[in-house]
Motif scaffolding. Structure first.
Motif, PDB file in Angstrom:
ATOM      1  N   PRO A  22       0.840  -1.208   0.000  1.00  0.00           N
ATOM      2  CA  PRO A  22       0.000   0.000   0.000  1.00  0.00           C
ATOM      3  C   PRO A  22       0.867   1.246   0.000  1.00  0.00           C
ATOM      4  O   PRO A  22       1.992   1.251   0.513  1.00  0.00           O
ATOM      5  N   ILE A  23       0.349   2.330  -0.572  1.00  0.00           N
ATOM      6  CA  ILE A  23       1.147   3.540  -0.733  1.00  0.00           C
ATOM      7  C   ILE A  23       1.590   4.114   0.610  1.00  0.00           C
ATOM      8  O   ILE A  23       2.599   4.804   0.704  1.00  0.00           O
ATOM      9  N   GLN A  24       0.859   3.822   1.686  1.00  0.00           N
ATOM     10  CA  GLN A  24       1.209   4.353   3.010  1.00  0.00           C
ATOM     11  C   GLN A  24       2.277   3.514   3.717  1.00  0.00           C
ATOM     12  O   GLN A  24       2.668   3.816   4.841  1.00  0.00           O
ATOM     13  N   THR A  25       2.753   2.472   3.072  1.00  0.00           N
ATOM     14  CA  THR A  25       3.684   1.561   3.723  1.00  0.00           C
ATOM     15  C   THR A  25       5.008   2.237   4.043  1.00  0.00           C
ATOM     16  O   THR A  25       5.584   2.943   3.212  1.00  0.00           O
ATOM     17  N   GLY A  26       5.479   2.040   5.284  1.00  0.00           N
ATOM     18  CA  GLY A  26       6.832   2.419   5.674  1.00  0.00           C
ATOM     19  C   GLY A  26       7.633   1.156   5.942  1.00  0.00           C
ATOM     20  O   GLY A  26       7.113   0.037   5.852  1.00  0.00           O
ATOM     21  N   PHE A  27       8.905   1.321   6.316  1.00  0.00           N
ATOM     22  CA  PHE A  27       9.758   0.145   6.506  1.00  0.00           C
ATOM     23  C   PHE A  27      10.671   0.334   7.708  1.00  0.00           C
ATOM     24  O   PHE A  27      11.270   1.397   7.885  1.00  0.00           O
ATOM     25  N   ASN A  28      10.750  -0.702   8.516  1.00  0.00           N
ATOM     26  CA  ASN A  28      11.733  -0.771   9.594  1.00  0.00           C
ATOM     27  C   ASN A  28      12.895  -1.651   9.155  1.00  0.00           C
ATOM     28  O   ASN A  28      12.713  -2.637   8.450  1.00  0.00           O
ATOM     29  N   VAL A  29      14.099  -1.291   9.617  1.00  0.00           N
ATOM     30  CA  VAL A  29      15.300  -2.046   9.284  1.00  0.00           C
ATOM     31  C   VAL A  29      15.903  -2.596  10.574  1.00  0.00           C
ATOM     32  O   VAL A  29      16.014  -1.880  11.586  1.00  0.00           O
ATOM     33  N   TYR A  30      16.297  -3.860  10.540  1.00  0.00           N
ATOM     34  CA  TYR A  30      16.888  -4.548  11.690  1.00  0.00           C
ATOM     35  C   TYR A  30      18.272  -5.074  11.319  1.00  0.00           C
ATOM     36  O   TYR A  30      18.525  -5.440  10.165  1.00  0.00           O
ATOM     37  N   ARG A  31      19.157  -5.094  12.317  1.00  0.00           N
ATOM     38  CA  ARG A  31      20.429  -5.787  12.179  1.00  0.00           C
ATOM     39  C   ARG A  31      20.568  -6.776  13.311  1.00  0.00           C
ATOM     40  O   ARG A  31      20.505  -6.413  14.487  1.00  0.00           O
ATOM     41  N   ASP A  32      20.696  -8.065  12.974  1.00  0.00           N
ATOM     42  CA  ASP A  32      20.824  -9.136  13.962  1.00  0.00           C
ATOM     43  C   ASP A  32      19.709  -9.070  15.004  1.00  0.00           C
ATOM     44  O   ASP A  32      19.924  -9.264  16.207  1.00  0.00           O
ATOM     45  N   GLY A  33      18.492  -8.769  14.529  1.00  0.00           N
ATOM     46  CA  GLY A  33      17.318  -8.742  15.390  1.00  0.00           C
ATOM     47  C   GLY A  33      17.073  -7.431  16.117  1.00  0.00           C
ATOM     48  O   GLY A  33      16.032  -7.274  16.757  1.00  0.00           O
ATOM     49  N   LYS A  34      17.991  -6.480  16.033  1.00  0.00           N
ATOM     50  CA  LYS A  34      17.837  -5.189  16.711  1.00  0.00           C
ATOM     51  C   LYS A  34      17.333  -4.145  15.721  1.00  0.00           C
ATOM     52  O   LYS A  34      17.906  -3.956  14.646  1.00  0.00           O
ATOM     53  N   LYS A  35      16.248  -3.450  16.106  1.00  0.00           N
ATOM     54  CA  LYS A  35      15.689  -2.443  15.208  1.00  0.00           C
ATOM     55  C   LYS A  35      16.602  -1.233  15.144  1.00  0.00           C
ATOM     56  O   LYS A  35      17.039  -0.689  16.166  1.00  0.00           O
ATOM     57  N   LEU A  36      16.895  -0.764  13.930  1.00  0.00           N
ATOM     58  CA  LEU A  36      17.807   0.364  13.720  1.00  0.00           C
ATOM     59  C   LEU A  36      17.067   1.663  13.427  1.00  0.00           C
ATOM     60  O   LEU A  36      17.636   2.743  13.593  1.00  0.00           O
ATOM     61  N   THR A  37      15.826   1.588  12.983  1.00  0.00           N
ATOM     62  CA  THR A  37      15.080   2.775  12.578  1.00  0.00           C
ATOM     63  C   THR A  37      14.225   3.285  13.728  1.00  0.00           C
ATOM     64  O   THR A  37      13.444   2.525  14.312  1.00  0.00           O
ATOM     65  N   ASP A  38      14.354   4.575  14.026  1.00  0.00           N
ATOM     66  CA  ASP A  38      13.519   5.185  15.068  1.00  0.00           C
ATOM     67  C   ASP A  38      12.065   5.272  14.610  1.00  0.00           C
ATOM     68  O   ASP A  38      11.132   5.036  15.388  1.00  0.00           O
ATOM     69  N   THR A  39      11.870   5.645  13.370  1.00  0.00           N
ATOM     70  CA  THR A  39      10.540   5.692  12.753  1.00  0.00           C
ATOM     71  C   THR A  39      10.622   5.005  11.396  1.00  0.00           C
ATOM     72  O   THR A  39      11.694   4.967  10.770  1.00  0.00           O
TER      73      THR A  39
END
Length: 634
Positions: A61-78
């Motif tokens: 969907p056009i409203q989709t955002g994405f979170n990024v993880y490294r080794d299970g730890k989330k790197l993106t604040d938003t």
């Protein structure tokens, strides 16, 4: 210019568009296409930073955002909502697993998650793919030869949504059709992105090596989510499981005769007789699934224009949606004189001939001698089915001639939507006949919109949107007197070095860059000069003066294009991925059929760059609201 984020709201043609901007009429609800995964890739840009890039898909969907993880730890604040690229401050040299998760309305949806494992010893700036180089060989004349990676293609051979690389190995004694001499055997390999070799096919001694002999089509033809490989074979071809096709002992190579007037062996190494086949191979295992006699057949060699195979052994091939739903494979022979195209459907069990077009057939004479060293495919007449732009002519989806301009053979050709104000697709072509020069025409009718006549053999031409001050795609050729806009006006004078090789979307804006030899080059439109942007050191490019990469296109990661080249020692491939930030995100070009087929046909003849079936460039920024499926939002 104030930037705005641009989103591709759904598959390219689902939203209504104005008549003046009508585009190919594919029915995407029926069109059989690949099922892609997230295409995550991580590239170490420098010792302390890693760039993570991924696909934005039409199912997001056009409203989709994405979170990024490294080794299970989330790197993106938003969640990331503007681009599909993230820079990670990572100075660890340990292996790391990166994961990208879509986010919709504040919740991670796990809709097509994607992961990528970055090795601890990853090189800077590219992904390295180790290869299994074939052993050196010796010809019947006693000459030795070695191997180097040549043209490549991509396909998801095992149905996991990730592309594998299908690679042709070229012997050092490969020959153009105009030249005599034995060649080494041609090998076709399949590798995962991590370098795992899945199989090797040996085309055998009865398939000559060179740019015009082996056109290999990689595509999912039967809709089982696994790509097949289709190519011409002969007696002695060995499939990926070690099974021989035809007669293993047959040797059709000419020993040759010595011509004292030329002080050389004539016809040596040429293959002018013997059986030829068309084989469908499993992309997963390399096994030969079905083999039939090759159509169009060689017949009497002299009937194609000469007695030494220079005309009869000019092969082209493509994939095309001839019924508007299923992809067919089209195998072609001849373009200097007689021209034959044969379309086949693969149902998972057998090849069925759909139609044959032959310029020798009554009423088709004007199509003889009109072929190019490549071809382009797309729905040019808006009927939802693909046509084949075969150089200076076009063949309709039903195997009938659509039109012929009678301007003859050429080396390069481009098909896309050049002019946003004009309906449909256009073609930019160049000609060898020392008469017609370069032509810009309507792809559906053949109407010539611009012609730059020339008394020279115009061997190269290029089309790319490189100047934001002029609408549409710019074009130039070896004798165009400079860069032209879609009105035919010269907008920059002829320069000493005008790249006419390949093109690539690389640096993050909507203009296209040029790819020539081992450099990406940016056009400085204010000062009217070409400026080197990136140099791929430690690499070699292919096909002599053509200087092509193994493959160029949107292979992995975000909407921008990658460059796949061979290392100097021929021991590996390098996949270069742009690490430059971008303010845009688009659905991957791979979901648009004209673009995807332009990747599949890149290995055909003289490699041509990818082109989409819609206008793509900075003029999109000037549009308001919805434009050809694109929605514009701040």
């Amino acid at each position: 210019m104030r930037r705005i984020a641009i989103y591709l709201s759904c598959i390219f043609m689902l939203l209504p568009v104005a008549t003046m901007t009508a585009q190919p009429g594919y029915n995407y609800s029926k069109l059989q296409r690949e099922k892609l995964n997230r295409g995550v890739v991580a590239i170490r840009e420098n010792p302390s930073e890693v760039i993570v890039s991924w696909r934005y898909l039409s199912s997001d969907p056009i409203q989709t955002g994405f979170n990024v993880y490294r080794d299970g730890k989330k790197l993106t604040d938003t969640p990331i909502t503007v681009s599909t690229l993230f820079r990670d401050k990572n100075n660890s040299q340990k292996t790391a697993v990166y994961e990208v998760r879509p986010v919709l309305k504040g919740k991670e949806t796990h809709h097509i998650d994607g992961t990528y494992t970055l090795p601890g010893n990853a090189p800077l700036g590219y992904l390295e793919i180790p290869l299994q180089k074939p052993a050196d060989g010796v010809t019947p004349a006693g000459d030795t030869y070695t191997y180097s990676p040549n043209d490549a293609s991509i396909g998801d051979v095992d149905g996991d949504g990730e592309y594998e690389i299908i690679l042709k190995w070229d012997p050092s004694n490969s020959h153009d059709n105009a030249h005599e001499g034995y060649t080494g055997e041609v090998y076709i390999d399949c590798y995962r992105i991590n370098g795992e070799q899945l199989w090797r096919i040996n085309l055998g001694k009865n398939i000559r090596a060179g740019a015009h002999y082996t056109q290999f089509m990689v595509y999912d033809l039967d809709g089982d989510d696994k790509a097949e490989v289709v190519m011409r074979t002969a007696d002695g071809t060995v499939d990926g499981k070690g099974k021989v096709i035809g007669n293993a002992d047959a040797d059709y190579r000419e020993a040759g005769t010595f011509d004292p007037s030329r002080n050389q062996m004539m016809k040596q190494g040429r293959i002018l007789k013997g059986k030829e086949y068309l084989t469908v191979f499993s992309g997963d295992t390399g096994e030969a699934l079905h083999t039939i006699d090759y159509i169009p057949a060689r017949g009497n060699v002299a009937d194609w224009g000469d007695a030494k195979g220079n005309r009869s052994d000019r092969f082209l091939a493509c994939v095309a949606y001839l019924d508007g739903v299923h992809p067919s494979v089209v195998m072609c022979r001849g373009y200097y004189t007689r021209t034959v195209l044969a379309a086949f459907d693969w149902n998972g069990k057998e090849l069925k001939n759909r139609w044959v077009f032959d310029s020798n057939h009554p009423g088709c004479e004007q199509y003889a001698g009109q072929g190019n060293h490549n071809l382009r495919v797309g729905d040019v007449d808006d009927d939802g089915c693909d046509e084949i732009i075969y150089g200076s002519c076009a063949i309709d989806h039903n195997g009938k001639g659509l039109y012929s301009t009678r301007m003859g053979h050429g080396d390069a050709i481009h098909l896309t939507h050049f002019d946003p104000s004009r309906k449909g697709l256009q073609v930019w072509d160049c000609h060898e006949n020392k008469r017609d020069g370069s032509t810009y025409r309507d792809a559906a009718t053949g109407e010539v919109l611009l012609q730059l006549k020339s008394n020279t053999d115009v061997g190269r031409c290029m089309a790319a949107d490189i100047d934001p001050t002029h609408p549409g795609v710019e074009m130039w050729s070896g004798d165009s007197q400079g860069i032209r806009n879609v009105k035919g006006e010269i907008i920059a004078p002829k320069m000493r070095k005008m790249p006419t090789n390949m093109a690539v979307w690389w640096d993050g804006d909507l203009l296209r860059e040029l790819l020539d030899r081992n450099m990406i080059i940016k056009y400085d439109w204010e000062n009217k000069k070409f400026v080197p942007l990136v140099k791929f050191t430690g690499t070699l490019f292919n096909n002599g003066t053509k200087s092509n990469p193994c493959l160029q296109g949107d292979i992995i990661g975000d909407w921008r294009e990658e460059v796949l080249v061979r290392s100097e020692d021929n021991a590996s491939l390098r996949l270069y991925v742009s690490t430059i930030p971008t303010e845009y995100r688009f659905h991957t070009f791979l979901e648009e059929p004209i673009y995807r087929i332009s990747i599949a046909t890149q290995n055909v003849g003289y490699n041509q760059p990818t082109q989409p079936g819609f206008y793509f460039g900075p003029d999109l920024i000037k549009m308001k609201g919805t434009f050809r499926g694109y929605q514009f939002a701040k």
